[in-house]
Structure formats: structure tokens, C-alpha cells
Design a protein around this motif. Structure first.
Motif, PDB file in Angstrom:
ATOM      1  N   ALA A 107     -12.237  20.284 -26.244  1.00  0.00           N
ATOM      2  CA  ALA A 107     -11.610  21.053 -25.177  1.00  0.00           C
ATOM      3  C   ALA A 107     -12.383  22.345 -24.907  1.00  0.00           C
ATOM      4  CB  ALA A 107     -10.158  21.365 -25.540  1.00  0.00           C
ATOM      5  N   ALA A 108     -12.889  22.970 -25.993  1.00  0.00           N
ATOM      6  CA  ALA A 108     -13.685  24.188 -25.801  1.00  0.00           C
ATOM      7  C   ALA A 108     -14.981  23.886 -25.060  1.00  0.00           C
ATOM      8  CB  ALA A 108     -13.983  24.823 -27.162  1.00  0.00           C
ATOM      9  N   ARG A 124      -9.348  21.923 -13.730  1.00  0.00           N
ATOM     10  CA  ARG A 124      -9.870  21.328 -14.953  1.00  0.00           C
ATOM     11  C   ARG A 124     -10.235  22.397 -15.977  1.00  0.00           C
ATOM     12  NH1 ARG A 124     -10.914  15.932 -14.457  1.00  0.00           N
ATOM     13  NH2 ARG A 124     -10.801  15.070 -12.339  1.00  0.00           N
ATOM     14  N   ARG A 125     -10.760  23.522 -15.502  1.00  0.00           N
ATOM     15  CA  ARG A 125     -11.060  24.621 -16.425  1.00  0.00           C
ATOM     16  C   ARG A 125      -9.786  25.141 -17.079  1.00  0.00           C
ATOM     17  NH1 ARG A 125     -12.425  29.878 -13.397  1.00  0.00           N
ATOM     18  NH2 ARG A 125     -10.214  29.512 -13.003  1.00  0.00           N
ATOM     19  N   TYR A 176     -16.683  23.534 -17.689  1.00  0.00           N
ATOM     20  CA  TYR A 176     -16.043  23.759 -16.390  1.00  0.00           C
ATOM     21  C   TYR A 176     -16.117  25.233 -15.987  1.00  0.00           C
ATOM     22  CZ  TYR A 176     -14.297  19.014 -16.141  1.00  0.00           C
ATOM     23  OH  TYR A 176     -14.206  17.653 -16.053  1.00  0.00           O
ATOM     24  N   ARG A 177     -16.125  26.114 -16.980  1.00  0.00           N
ATOM     25  CA  ARG A 177     -16.287  27.533 -16.647  1.00  0.00           C
ATOM     26  C   ARG A 177     -17.685  27.767 -16.061  1.00  0.00           C
ATOM     27  NH1 ARG A 177     -15.000  31.059 -21.573  1.00  0.00           N
ATOM     28  NH2 ARG A 177     -12.870  30.391 -21.038  1.00  0.00           N
ATOM     29  N   GLY A 229     -25.306  18.059 -13.503  1.00  0.00           N
ATOM     30  CA  GLY A 229     -25.382  17.701 -14.919  1.00  0.00           C
ATOM     31  C   GLY A 229     -24.114  18.048 -15.679  1.00  0.00           C
ATOM     32  N   LEU A 230     -23.406  19.094 -15.227  1.00  0.00           N
ATOM     33  CA  LEU A 230     -22.177  19.507 -15.901  1.00  0.00           C
ATOM     34  C   LEU A 230     -20.985  18.655 -15.513  1.00  0.00           C
ATOM     35  CD1 LEU A 230     -22.515  23.402 -15.760  1.00  0.00           C
ATOM     36  CD2 LEU A 230     -22.743  21.952 -17.770  1.00  0.00           C
ATOM     37  N   VAL A 231     -20.799  18.388 -14.211  1.00  0.00           N
ATOM     38  CA  VAL A 231     -19.571  17.722 -13.757  1.00  0.00           C
ATOM     39  C   VAL A 231     -19.847  16.445 -13.000  1.00  0.00           C
ATOM     40  CG1 VAL A 231     -18.307  19.881 -13.679  1.00  0.00           C
ATOM     41  CG2 VAL A 231     -19.543  19.120 -11.651  1.00  0.00           C
TER      42      VAL A 231
END
Length: 726
Positions: free
Chosen positions: A264-265, A478-479, A271-272, A465-467
Motif C-alpha cells: 500500500a505504501a 487511488r492515492r 500514485y502520489r 510506467g507508474l500507472v
């Protein structure tokens, strides 16, 4: 003691009867089966009857024709004086329930009510002076049936007198016979072993079997203790295993929560960062250095560069005039050098071959020189061949360059100027379309736009690449969801306590659980083995305990039998002395009391009475003979008077200073009027000091009584008894 009122319920044929008794002589009169004996029995029960007496001993109390739930009961109101002469009153009530479950109630004066049967009987015995119903019936209660058979012989009177003195139902001779029989049963004889021998054999056999059983029982106890210990260890091991498993589950949960929190972190950070990149991309999208797309701008700038290069080249060509020269430099010769090289190579090869051939022909002086010189000449020829080849290549290059120079110089100046003008016009058109004043600004804008596009592409690539392809408008949700998952996992970990913070807790606990499972398995094996040992031990603890109890009982019985033997033997040895001492005091007292009463009852005919100590035979001094005559030889009427006098004296002897009521159930039926008057006179003499209840069918005593109670005769059918006081 004086009875004032008597209440009878469900006793014999008397279903409900209430009597008022006079203080002195009370005559209770009625026909046969009117209930006179039942009233006398009711007085006996009220004064000395036990409510715990077995039903078999109270069979005559069952009410006639009554319902199953009817319980015999008596209730008396009485008075008495203590040693100081103080008058008292009391009331006693008794009911005789089934199976000896009766009840008793006694209240003296205004004191507390006594309901304990034994205490009630003790208080009444203290008041009457006669302890127990047998003593009362043997002394103060005289029934007409007791006078039957007194004329059978001298022994009968003695036995009756012994029964009166001792309060027993058997004569002393019979007691001795019974004691002798008991000793014979205990000791045994020619016919077989006695109870003592049988008991001794039984105790010895039981002791042997008990010793063998106790040995097995001791093993059983040890086996059971071992099984209990193994079960305790098994329970402890299983409890420890459960505890370790619970901790392992916590550790696994903590590990899972830690992983979930880390995931989750990671999602939170991703997402942050994605939100930041999305916002940065939005800013970059809105701030391009150029309004034109970078591809269009790049194509224009690259074409502009090419045009500028062509213009610069054409301008350089037009700086000087064009001069064409047809004078060619001499060509460098390379063919002669090439031929020389070939000759040298051939000569060297031939020389070397000749040297080898000469060596083979045996010309020794030429062998070392000819091959070496041939090889050297061949190498020199090869070098010259390489030099000749390089010169040939250089001549061809110079020729090509001279040809191009000639062609350039041959082109006209006008064509160059026309081409220059065309490219300059093209350059101006391109600058105007791109909106730049020159190539340098365009180059600068292109560089800035390319850098901007590169940055934007890099940000978009990082965002993808992140999402990936996730909608960009859901990144905030989501964040926040990831942040909530981190918080929840952290809270759950905090709730688990130190186990969540201990490193490698799961691995350590898995080892501990494995060890605990091994301990449980071994403890179960030990438990099974201990249980098998217990099951294999066939000793029955209950049987041994029962045998021990029976042995203890048999030993107690044996001790009782031995003690009983000693007691019986001692009793037989001393009964004569004890009886002689007791009877001597009683007979002397009775002699004095009976002498006065017999003289009064016989009108002075018999003034002296003697009682033999050895058999309690009663003798009277006959005036005609001047000698002692056994009472059994006298008339039945005289014998009845003697026996009545003995009973009255016995009451005085047993009750001492107490004065219980005297119950006479028609003992005067066989007397003539004169003797009956003497008896009534005697009873009247007792009345001021002692209450007398005379039960009779005749009315000849009514005038001499203080009170007369008349009982109705029996009804023709079932009914209740009644009372008609005189």
C-alpha cells in the motif's frame, strides 16, 4: 402427674374422641369393644410411646375402617409438681406416621415448644419417673389379661414379678437360657464351628486376598499416577502448542499486514508521484516554446539549414572568377618498377630451387649460399612490387580529382548565380512561414521545443510506467485509497503488539511450533503407553476397596463377637450377683409396701408378705397355719389382689418420688364385692397423691369415683367413637 384432658384421633376404633380426666380416681366405663383398652393404650402412647417405633410394632394403632391417609394421634393436657412443690402444666401431642415417620410436640408451662421426639420422651420420662413404654406397661399399666394364668404355679408369679422389676418381657431364667445359647453359637461345639471360628476363617481368607489385591492395586496406583502425569504433560504440551500456533498466526498476520502495508505504501508513493507527474505534464502541455509541432519545426529548421549551406557554398563559388587549366602534371611511372620486381622475385625463387637441387646432387660447397641469396632476392622483389602497386593507386586518384576540377571550372557563373537566388528566395519564404527572423532564432526555438518535448515525453513515459493506461482523473482517489490502506495496516499491526515489530518472528515461531508438535506427539505416545499399562492391570480398585471394607467389617464383627463372648460370659458370671443385689433391694421394698396393701385389701387376713430372692416367689403368712403359704396356692381373687399390690408397690419403687398415673384395665373383674370395695378403698387412698384411671364394664365403681367417663358401645356399622361423661 395428673392428666386433665385426653384427645384421641384415628386410633383403633376411636376416630375422634376427647376425654376429661379427674384429678383422683377416674372410672372409664363402657361395654365390651367400646374402646376402653384403646383409651388405656392412648395414655401409654402419650406418656411413653415413641413416634419412631417401626410400623410392625404399632399394627394395633391402625384406625378401623379409616382412609389410607389417616394418622393415629394422641394429645394430652396435664399438670405436675416439682421437688419444691411448685405446680406446672404441660401439653404433649404425638402422631404416629407410616414407616416410623411420626412427630412429637411438647410445651411445658409457657416455655418453648419441643419438637425433637427423643427430647420429648426424655422430658415426659423425667416427669413420670418411668423411662420408656416397657417400664410403664410393666408397672403403672395393669391389664386384665395379665392376671390370667397366675394360678398355674409358683414360677409364673415369680416370672411376672421379675418382668415387672426389670421392665422386660422375658423372665430371668429365659435370659440366662438365651445367653447360654448365644455363647454356644459363638464358640461352637461338636456339631460344627461357631460364629467365632467362621469369622476368624473369613478374616484370614479375606486378609490373604486383600494383601494380593493391594499389591496389584499399588501397581495400579503407580500406573494411574504415571498416566495422570503423562496426561498433565500432554495437556501442558498441547496448551503450549496452541499458544505457539496462536503466536504463529499472529506473526503470519503481522507479516501479511507488513507486506500489505509495504504494497500500500508503494502504491501510495506511486500514485502520489503519478499525481505530481500528471500535474507537471499538464503544466508542460500548456507551456510549449513553439506553437508548431516539433516535427514540423524540426523539418523546417533542417531544410533551412540545408538551404543556408547551399547558399554559403554558392556564395563561396562566386567570390573569385572561375579559371580552367588544361595543363596536366606528369603521371608517376610505376610499370617499370613493377616489371623489375617481378624479375627479382622469379630470380630469387629460381636461385633457391637450384640450391636445394645442388644439395640433393651432393655439391656441398653451394648448399649454404645459393638458397639464402635466392630468398633475399625474392623478398626484395616483393617489396618493389608493393611500392609499384601504391604508385598506381595514387595516379588513379590524382586523375579523378583533376577531372572533377576541370568539370567545376567548366560550369558557368550564371548558373551559380541563378541557383543562389533560388535558394535565397526559398530561405526567405521558410523564415516567413516559421515566423522567425533568421536561422539562429529558429535553431534556438527548435532546441527549446525539442528539450520541452523531450521533458514532456520523459514525464509522460514515467507516468505511463507508474500507472499504465489508468484514467488520469482517478489518480487522486487511488492515492487516497492507498493512504487509507497504509493507515489500516499500521493500526492492525499496532494492535498485534510486539510480535508485529519482532524481526523474523514467523520463522522463529514456525520452528517453535514444529518443536511443540514433536513434544505433543511424544506426550501422546507416552499417554497411550501409560494408558495401556493401566488397562493391562486387571486389578479392580473398587473390588479391593470393597474387600478392604468387608474385611474391616468382618474384623469389626470378629472383634464384636469376641467382645460379645466376653460380655456374655461375664454377664452369665455376674448376672446372679447383679440380679441378686437388684432384686434384693426391690423385694425388700415390695415386701414392706405389699404387706400393708395386702392386709388392707384382705381385711387384715394376710398381714405379712415374703418374696424369695432366688426365684421371686411370693409367700403370705397364713394365720390358720402359722406358716408361709405360696401365693399361687391361694384363690384366684386373692392372687389377683396380691399381684395388684405388687404392681402398685413396683410403681412406687420404679417412679421413686414421681407419681405417674396408674392405668387399671378391668383388673377387678374376678373379685367379689367385698374385695372390690377393699381395692376401691385402696385406690381412693392413692387418689389424693396419685391419679388412677380404672377401665371397667361395671357401674359398681361409679359412686366411689371422682369422675366417670362413659364410652358408647360399638356401632352396628362403621362410624366414630363417642364419649358420654357421667
Amino acid at each position: 402427674m395428673r392428666i386433665d384432658r385426653l384427645s384421641i384421633r384415628n386410633l383403633g376404633r376411636l376416630r375422634s374422641t376427647d376425654l376429661t380426666i379427674g384429678p383422683g380416681l377416674t372410672v372409664v366405663r363402657g361395654p365390651n369393644e367400646a374402646g376402653k383398652s384403646t383409651v388405656a393404650r392412648a395414655v401409654e402412647l402419650a406418656l411413653a410411646g415413641s413416634v419412631t417405633t417401626p410400623p410392625s410394632d404399632l399394627a394395633d394403632l391402625v384406625p378401623w375402617g379409616g382412609a389410607p391417609g389417616d394418622v393415629p394421634a394422641v394429645d394430652i393436657t396435664f399438670g405436675w409438681e416439682d421437688d419444691a412443690g411448685t405446680a406446672h402444666t404441660g401439653r404433649a401431642a404425638k402422631s404416629f406416621g407410616p414407616a416410623g415417620a411420626g412427630s412429637a410436640r411438647l410445651q411445658l408451662d409457657a416455655g418453648p415448644v419441643i419438637t425433637v421426639p427423643a427430647q420429648v420422651d426424655a422430658e415426659l420420662a423425667a416427669i413420670t419417673g418411668l423411662e420408656g413404654e416397657p417400664i410403664l406397661r410393666a408397672s403403672a399399666s395393669v391389664g386384665h389379661h395379665e392376671l390370667v394364668g397366675l394360678d398355674r404355679g409358683d414360677g409364673v408369679v415369680g416370672e411376672r414379678l421379675a418382668a415387672m422389676i426389670s421392665g422386660a418381657d422375658r423372665a430371668t431364667a429365659r435370659a440366662r437360657l438365651r445367653l447360654g445359647s448365644e455363647l454356644d453359637l459363638l464358640r461352637g461345639g461338636d456339631r460344627g464351628p461357631g460364629r467365632l471360628k467362621v469369622a476368624e476363617d473369613a478374616v484370614a481368607d479375606a486378609a490373604s486376598r486383600l494383601a494380593h489385591g493391594e499389591e496389584g492395586l499399588a501397581r495400579l496406583v503407580r500406573d494411574r499416577e504415571a498416566r495422570t502425569a503423562t496426561r498433565e504433560r500432554r495437556a501442558e504440551a498441547e496448551a503450549a502448542l496452541l499458544e505457539r500456533r496462536a503466536l504463529l498466526e499472529k506473526a503470519r498476520l503481522a507479516e501479511r499486514l507488513t507486506a500489505e502495508r509495504a504494497t500500500a505504501a508503494e502504491r501510495l508513493e506511486r500514485y502520489r508521484a503519478a499525481v505530481d507527474l500528471r500535474d507537471e505534464v499538464a503544466v508542460l502541455d500548456a507551456s510549449h516554446p513553439s506553437a508548431a509541432p516539433v516535427t514540423v519545426l524540426r523539418a523546417g529548421v533542417e531544410r533551412l539549414r540545408a538551404v543556408d549551406t547551399q547558399i554559403a557554398t554558392l556564395e563561396l563559388l562566386l567570390v573569385d572568377d572561375v579559371h580552367v587549366s588544361f595543363d596536366l602534371a606528369p603521371e608517376v611511372s610505376w610499370k617499370g618498377l613493377s616489371r623489375t620486381a617481378m624479375l627479382l622475385v622469379v630470380a630469387g625463387v629460381l636461385g633457391a630451387v637450384a640450391g636445394f637441387v645442388a644439395g640433393a646432387a651432393g655439391i656441398a660447397g653451394l648448399v649454404p649460399v645459393v638458397p639464402a641469396g635466392g630468398a633475399l632476392v625474392a623478398v626484395l622483389g616483393a617489396v618493389l612490387a608493393v611500392v609499384a602497386r601504391r604508385r598506381h593507386a595514387a595516379n588513379r586518384t590524382d586523375k579523378r580529382l583533376r577531372d572533377e576540377e576541370v568539370a567545376r571550372r567548366l560550369r558557368g557563373r550564371s548558373d551559380i548565380e541563378s541557383e543562389l537566388k533560388f535558394h535565397q528566395a526559398e530561405r526567405a519564404t521558410m523564415l516567413e512561414s516559421l515566423g522567425f527572423e533568421g536561422t539562429a532564432p529558429a535553431e534556438a526555438v527548435l532546441a527549446a521545443e525539442e528539450a520541452h518535448v523531450a521533458t514532456l515525453g520523459e514525464r509522460r513515459a514515467r507516468l505511463a510506467g507508474l500507472v499504465g493506461d489508468e484514467p488520469r482523473d482517478t489518480l487522486d482517489l487511488r492515492r487516497d485509497t492507498a493512504a487509507l490502506d497504509v493507515a489500516r495496516a499500521s493500526t492492525a499491526l499496532d494492535d498485534l503488539g510486539p510480535i508485529a515489530r519482532e524481526p523474523n518472528a514467523r520463522a522463529r515461531l514456525e520452528v517453535e511450533v514444529s518443536d511443540a508438535e514433536g513434544v505433543v506427539s511424544r506426550s501422546r505416545d507416552d499417554d497411550a503407553a501409560a494408558n495401556a499399562r493401566v488397562e493391562q492391570n486387571t486389578t479392580d480398585a473398587d473390588e479391593i476397596a470393597g474387600l478392604a471394607e468387608r474385611l474391616a467389617g468382618w474384623r469389626a464383627q470378629l472383634a464384636t463377637l469376641r467382645r460379645r463372648e466376653r460380655i456374655l460370659a461375664r454377664t452369665l458370671a455376674e448376672i446372679d450377683a447383679a440380679e441378686a443385689s437388684t432384686m434384693s433391694r426391690a423385694t425388700r421394698f415390695l415386701e414392706r409396701r405389699m404387706a400393708a396393701d395386702v392386709a388392707r385389701l384382705t381385711g387384715g387376713r394376710y398381714r405379712e408378705v415374703r418374696i424369695r430372692d432366688h426365684d421371686l416367689g411370693i409367700e403370705l403368712l397364713a394365720p390358720e397355719r402359722g406358716d408361709w403359704v405360696p401365693a399361687a396356692r391361694l384363690s384366684q381373687g386373692t392372687l389377683d389382689i396380691v399381684y395388684l399390690a405388687a404392681r402398685l408397690g413396683l410403681v412406687r419403687y420404679l417412679a421413686a418420688d414421681r407419681r405417674p398415673p396408674i392405668l387399671l384395665d378391668d383388673p377387678l373383674a374376678g373379685l367379689d364385692d367385698a374385695r372390690a370395695d377393699h381395692v376401691l378403698a385402696l385406690l381412693r387412698g392413692l387418689a389424693p397423691d396419685q391419679q388412677v384411671l380404672l377401665f371397667t364394664t361395671s357401674d359398681r365403681y361409679d359412686t366411689r369415683a371422682d369422675r366417670v367417663v362413659v364410652l358408647d358401645g360399638p356401632p352396628e356399622g362403621p362410624g366414630t367413637g363417642g364419649v358420654a361423661p357421667a
